[in-house]
Design a protein around this motif. Sequence first.
Motif, PDB file in Angstrom:
ATOM      1  N   GLY A 130       2.284  -7.549  13.597  1.00 30.72           N
ATOM      2  CA  GLY A 130       1.460  -7.754  14.786  1.00 30.72           C
ATOM      3  C   GLY A 130       0.202  -8.566  14.529  1.00 30.72           C
ATOM      4  N   ALA A 131       0.200  -9.327  13.467  1.00 28.84           N
ATOM      5  CA  ALA A 131      -0.968 -10.156  13.151  1.00 28.84           C
ATOM      6  C   ALA A 131      -0.525 -11.599  12.934  1.00 28.84           C
ATOM      7  CB  ALA A 131      -1.665  -9.606  11.906  1.00 28.84           C
ATOM      8  N   CYS A 132       0.360 -12.076  13.789  1.00 31.99           N
ATOM      9  CA  CYS A 132       0.966 -13.405  13.596  1.00 31.99           C
ATOM     10  C   CYS A 132      -0.091 -14.507  13.555  1.00 31.99           C
ATOM     11  CB  CYS A 132       1.974 -13.691  14.692  1.00 31.99           C
ATOM     12  SG  CYS A 132       3.250 -12.440  14.838  1.00 31.99           S
ATOM     13  N   PRO A 136       0.154 -16.366   6.819  1.00 32.92           N
ATOM     14  CA  PRO A 136       0.938 -15.227   6.351  1.00 32.92           C
ATOM     15  C   PRO A 136       0.034 -14.038   6.041  1.00 32.92           C
ATOM     16  CG  PRO A 136       0.612 -16.755   4.540  1.00 32.92           C
ATOM     17  CD  PRO A 136      -0.040 -17.365   5.752  1.00 32.92           C
ATOM     18  N   ALA A 137       0.531 -12.850   6.345  1.00 31.59           N
ATOM     19  CA  ALA A 137      -0.313 -11.668   6.259  1.00 31.59           C
ATOM     20  C   ALA A 137       0.334 -10.565   5.418  1.00 31.59           C
ATOM     21  CB  ALA A 137      -0.584 -11.140   7.669  1.00 31.59           C
ATOM     22  N   VAL A 138      -0.534  -9.696   4.913  1.00 34.00           N
ATOM     23  CA  VAL A 138      -0.076  -8.459   4.274  1.00 34.00           C
ATOM     24  C   VAL A 138      -0.889  -7.326   4.878  1.00 34.00           C
ATOM     25  CG1 VAL A 138       0.431  -9.640   2.086  1.00 34.00           C
ATOM     26  CG2 VAL A 138      -1.726  -8.412   2.354  1.00 34.00           C
ATOM     27  N   ILE A 139      -0.341  -6.139   4.789  1.00 41.80           N
ATOM     28  CA  ILE A 139      -1.097  -4.960   5.208  1.00 41.80           C
ATOM     29  C   ILE A 139      -1.031  -3.951   4.068  1.00 41.80           C
ATOM     30  CG2 ILE A 139       0.887  -3.973   6.453  1.00 41.80           C
ATOM     31  CD1 ILE A 139      -1.185  -2.869   8.492  1.00 41.80           C
ATOM     32  N   VAL A 140      -2.203  -3.417   3.722  1.00 43.42           N
ATOM     33  CA  VAL A 140      -2.290  -2.485   2.603  1.00 43.42           C
ATOM     34  C   VAL A 140      -2.505  -1.079   3.153  1.00 43.42           C
ATOM     35  CG1 VAL A 140      -3.479  -1.901   0.453  1.00 43.42           C
ATOM     36  CG2 VAL A 140      -3.261  -4.300   1.141  1.00 43.42           C
ATOM     37  N   ASN A 141      -1.707  -0.163   2.667  1.00 42.26           N
ATOM     38  CA  ASN A 141      -1.784   1.252   3.054  1.00 42.26           C
ATOM     39  C   ASN A 141      -1.662   1.444   4.568  1.00 42.26           C
ATOM     40  OD1 ASN A 141      -2.097   1.923   0.362  1.00 42.26           O
ATOM     41  ND2 ASN A 141      -4.325   1.821   0.469  1.00 42.26           N
ATOM     42  N   GLY A 142      -0.953   0.526   5.196  1.00 44.62           N
ATOM     43  CA  GLY A 142      -0.675   0.669   6.613  1.00 44.62           C
ATOM     44  C   GLY A 142      -1.859   0.445   7.520  1.00 44.62           C
ATOM     45  N   LYS A 143      -3.001  -0.033   6.965  1.00 45.05           N
ATOM     46  CA  LYS A 143      -4.174  -0.176   7.830  1.00 45.05           C
ATOM     47  C   LYS A 143      -5.024  -1.421   7.554  1.00 45.05           C
ATOM     48  CE  LYS A 143      -6.693   3.221   5.021  1.00 45.05           C
ATOM     49  NZ  LYS A 143      -7.473   2.297   4.218  1.00 45.05           N
ATOM     50  N   ASP A 144      -5.081  -1.892   6.332  1.00 45.25           N
ATOM     51  CA  ASP A 144      -5.937  -3.043   6.012  1.00 45.25           C
ATOM     52  C   ASP A 144      -5.122  -4.335   6.071  1.00 45.25           C
ATOM     53  OD1 ASP A 144      -7.750  -1.044   5.440  1.00 45.25           O
ATOM     54  OD2 ASP A 144      -7.571  -1.247   3.272  1.00 45.25           O
ATOM     55  N   VAL A 145      -5.404  -5.153   7.081  1.00 51.41           N
ATOM     56  CA  VAL A 145      -4.674  -6.421   7.223  1.00 51.41           C
ATOM     57  C   VAL A 145      -5.453  -7.534   6.529  1.00 51.41           C
ATOM     58  CG1 VAL A 145      -3.833  -8.151   8.855  1.00 51.41           C
ATOM     59  CG2 VAL A 145      -3.628  -5.709   9.398  1.00 51.41           C
ATOM     60  N   HIS A 146      -4.764  -8.298   5.718  1.00 49.04           N
ATOM     61  CA  HIS A 146      -5.347  -9.477   5.069  1.00 49.04           C
ATOM     62  C   HIS A 146      -4.492 -10.663   5.483  1.00 49.04           C
ATOM     63  CE1 HIS A 146      -7.808  -6.901   2.431  1.00 49.04           C
ATOM     64  NE2 HIS A 146      -6.735  -6.123   2.381  1.00 49.04           N
ATOM     65  N   GLY A 147      -5.135 -11.695   6.037  1.00 50.37           N
ATOM     66  CA  GLY A 147      -4.342 -12.792   6.582  1.00 50.37           C
ATOM     67  C   GLY A 147      -4.747 -14.161   6.111  1.00 50.37           C
ATOM     68  N   ARG A 148      -3.958 -15.139   6.586  1.00 47.77           N
ATOM     69  CA  ARG A 148      -4.099 -16.542   6.185  1.00 47.77           C
ATOM     70  C   ARG A 148      -4.190 -16.653   4.676  1.00 47.77           C
ATOM     71  NH1 ARG A 148      -7.928 -16.709  10.760  1.00 47.77           N
ATOM     72  NH2 ARG A 148      -6.713 -17.319  12.558  1.00 47.77           N
ATOM     73  N   LEU A 149      -3.251 -16.017   4.025  1.00 43.34           N
ATOM     74  CA  LEU A 149      -3.323 -15.864   2.574  1.00 43.34           C
ATOM     75  C   LEU A 149      -2.775 -17.055   1.812  1.00 43.34           C
ATOM     76  CD1 LEU A 149      -2.192 -12.153   2.242  1.00 43.34           C
ATOM     77  CD2 LEU A 149      -4.478 -13.085   1.894  1.00 43.34           C
ATOM     78  N   GLU A 150      -3.479 -17.364   0.752  1.00 45.04           N
ATOM     79  CA  GLU A 150      -2.983 -18.297  -0.263  1.00 45.04           C
ATOM     80  C   GLU A 150      -2.711 -17.450  -1.508  1.00 45.04           C
ATOM     81  OE1 GLU A 150      -2.549 -21.472   0.255  1.00 45.04           O
ATOM     82  OE2 GLU A 150      -3.594 -21.653   2.184  1.00 45.04           O
TER      83      GLU A 150
END
Length: 162
Positions: A130-132, A136-150
Motif C-alpha cells: 500500500g505504499a506504491c 520500491p519499498a520495504v516494511i519492517v516489523n509490519g509497521k515501518d515503511v522505507h521507500g524509494r530505496l536504492e
Amino acid sequence: MNGCECTPTDAALVKGLARIIEPYRGQPNSLIQVLAKAQEYIGYLPKWVQVQVAEGLGLSLQEIYGVTTFYAFFSLIPRGRHKLSVCAGTACYVKGTKNVLKGVRDAIGIKPGQTTPDSRFTMEIVRCIGACGLAPAVIVNGKDVHGRLEAEQIPEILSLYE
Ligand code: FES
C-alpha cells in the motif's frame, strides 16, 4: 539447536505448549487457532511442536504439515527478531525490487525466506504493502515503511534495528 528438531530442548516449553493445547483437546477444527497460538509462544513451529499439536487435537502429522506449509503465516524455521518484508508488487517490482533484494543480500547475506545466523532479521517477499508511491519499498516489523530505496541505502536502514 539439534539437527532435526524432532525433540524439544526445553521442558518448560513442552508444558507451556500443553497448556495452550489443552482447551482444544480432541478438536481438530481448532487447528489453525492452536497453531497460531503455538507459534506466538514458541516463535515458530518446529517438528516437535507439530507432533504435540497433532496428538492433542487428534490429527495426523501429515494433516498438520499440510496446513503449516499452506499458509505463509506459519513458519517452520526460527524467525529473526525483525521481519523485513520486501515488496514485490507490480509498482515495486518495476522500480527495483531486485536491487533491494541484492542490497539486503550484500548487507546481511540472506535471501527471501531466510533468517540471519544471529537471529536479527528474517526476510520475506510480500505483495503490495500500500505504499506504491514510495516504490520500491520495504516494511519492517509490519509497521515501518522505507521507500524509494536504492541498494546502497539498505545497510543504513538495517542499522536502525538491533
Ligand atoms: S507494489 Fe509495492 S507498495 Fe504497492
